[in-house]
Design a protein around this motif. Structure first.
Motif, mmCIF file in Angstrom:
data_model
loop_
_atom_site.group_PDB
_atom_site.id
_atom_site.type_symbol
_atom_site.label_atom_id
_atom_site.label_comp_id
_atom_site.label_asym_id
_atom_site.label_seq_id
_atom_site.Cartn_x
_atom_site.Cartn_y
_atom_site.Cartn_z
ATOM 1 N N ASP A 144 0.832 -1.215 0.000
ATOM 2 C CA ASP A 144 0.000 0.000 0.000
ATOM 3 C C ASP A 144 0.861 1.257 0.000
ATOM 4 N N ASP A 147 2.133 1.408 -3.790
ATOM 5 C CA ASP A 147 1.241 1.263 -4.953
ATOM 6 C C ASP A 147 0.546 2.605 -5.213
ATOM 7 N N ASP A 149 -2.557 3.498 -5.702
ATOM 8 C CA ASP A 149 -3.917 3.847 -5.276
ATOM 9 C C ASP A 149 -4.016 4.052 -3.766
ATOM 10 N N ASN A 173 3.035 6.486 -2.437
ATOM 11 C CA ASN A 173 2.353 5.880 -3.600
ATOM 12 C C ASN A 173 3.243 5.861 -4.833
HETATM 13 CA CA LIG Z 1 -1.063 3.212 -1.905
#
Ligand SMILES: [Ca+2]
Ligand SMILES: [Ca+2]
Length: 320
Positions: A144, A147, A149, A173
């Motif tokens: 997370d 990535d 999103d 991110n």
């Molecule tokens: Ca993320």
């Protein structure tokens, strides 16, 4: 008569006062002069230590280039010149210099999970954490973290969790450039970070291969479920100088499922140097990329704040 004595007394006091003021001024000048000399000496020694550390960096780049141009571009292993630590040697000015080069294609690249990462890459990080007795949830949190999103992955965490932390912060991110960002993850503590850190690295790419000639035990053991700890130990138990991945797979077929991420050569390296001159010291960690076509070595990053730990083991006589 009385007036003459009084005038003499006043004159004497004036002279004494002037002498006292002169002494104070001279004392102050001497103190400032001494301080100035000390400051200049410190600046001079600090600069010398910095130049020695940068000299070690140049030497490491040269060794990596010569390894490519003279040793051949297709194989890298720990028996090559660049991998040998520079023993601490005394400097003429009083002090010493020590340096070591590490292959960054021999550790797990955490940026392989950027952009969502492949299922296999996520599974490898989870296996690595499990083998180190660290919580698997850290893999979700790291996924997370980098990535693109803001959707929370299973036991992971996104901005919604980090923005309400004691020190609010956000996820990048995106690819990261320093392993220390792991310290900001949910469920991460100092002991776990110390366990994980030697086996992971962050490279400016998402599809790095692992050099089977230089990878350490934990990284090799986490490659696939088919690899047993005993197999990984057998691999690192002897000096490795495989000239082709196929040779390695012939000897250790358990690694076949991970064949696509294996290699016998490296592109990324880091050099860590420590230079001490007098009372001043400098530590320098430089990340290099060696062009796989030309062998040109470029510096990607410099870190002057990383604690230097010598990799040289000093043999000591056992107490009888
Ligand atoms: Ca993320
Ligand atoms: Ca080589």
């Amino acid at each position: 008569m009385y007036n003459r004595r009084r005038e003499t007394g006043v004159a004497l006091i004036s002279v004494l006062l002037i002498v006292a003021i002169l002494l104070a001024v001279v004392g102050r000048l001497m103190a400032n002069h001494g301080l100035s000399i000390s400051q200049n000496q410190n600046v001079f020694e600090q600069n010398q230590a910095l130049q020695y550390a940068l000299g070690a960096e140049s030497l490491a780049r040269q060794a990596l280039f010569e390894d490519f141009s003279q040793g051949g571009p297709d194989v890298d292993h720990l028996g090559e010149v660049w991998a040998q630590p520079v023993l601490p040697f005394e400097l003429d000015e009083g002090g010493f210099l020590e340096a070591q080069v590490r292959d960054l294609n021999g550790c797990f690249n955490l940026n392989n999970l950027a952009g969502g990462g492949s299922k296999a890459a996520i599974e490898r990080l989870k296996r690595l954490l499990t083998n180190l007795n660290a919580p698997q949830q850290i893999a979700d949190a790291w996924l997370d973290w980098i990535d693109g999103d803001s959707n929370v992955t299973e036991f992971g965490a996104e901005d919604s969790e980090y923005l309400v932390a004691n020190i609010p912060h956000r996820t990048p991110n995106d690819l990261v450039s320093n392993v220390s960002e792991m310290a900001l993850l949910q469920n991460m503590d100092a002991d776990t970070l110390l366990e994980v850190r030697p086996h992971v690295c962050v490279l400016p790419t998402t599809d790095t291969t692992l050099n089977v000639n230089t990878a350490n035990l934990q990284t090799l053991a986490s490659l696939d479920n088919s690899v047993s700890p005993a197999t990984a130990e057998a691999v690192v138990g002897i000096a490795r100088e495989y000239s082709a991945v196929s040779d390695f797979l012939t000897e250790y077929p358990d690694y076949q499922p991970a064949a696509a991420v294996l290699s016998v050569k490296s592109e990324y390296f880091e050099m860590h140097a420590f230079a001490q001159v007098g009372d001043s010291s400098v530590t320098l960690l430089s990340v290099f990329h060696r062009d796989p076509t030309s062998g040109e070595v470029t510096v990607l990053a410099r870190d002057f704040g990383r604690l230097f730990r010598s990799s040289i083991e000093v043999a000591t006589e056992e107490a009888s």
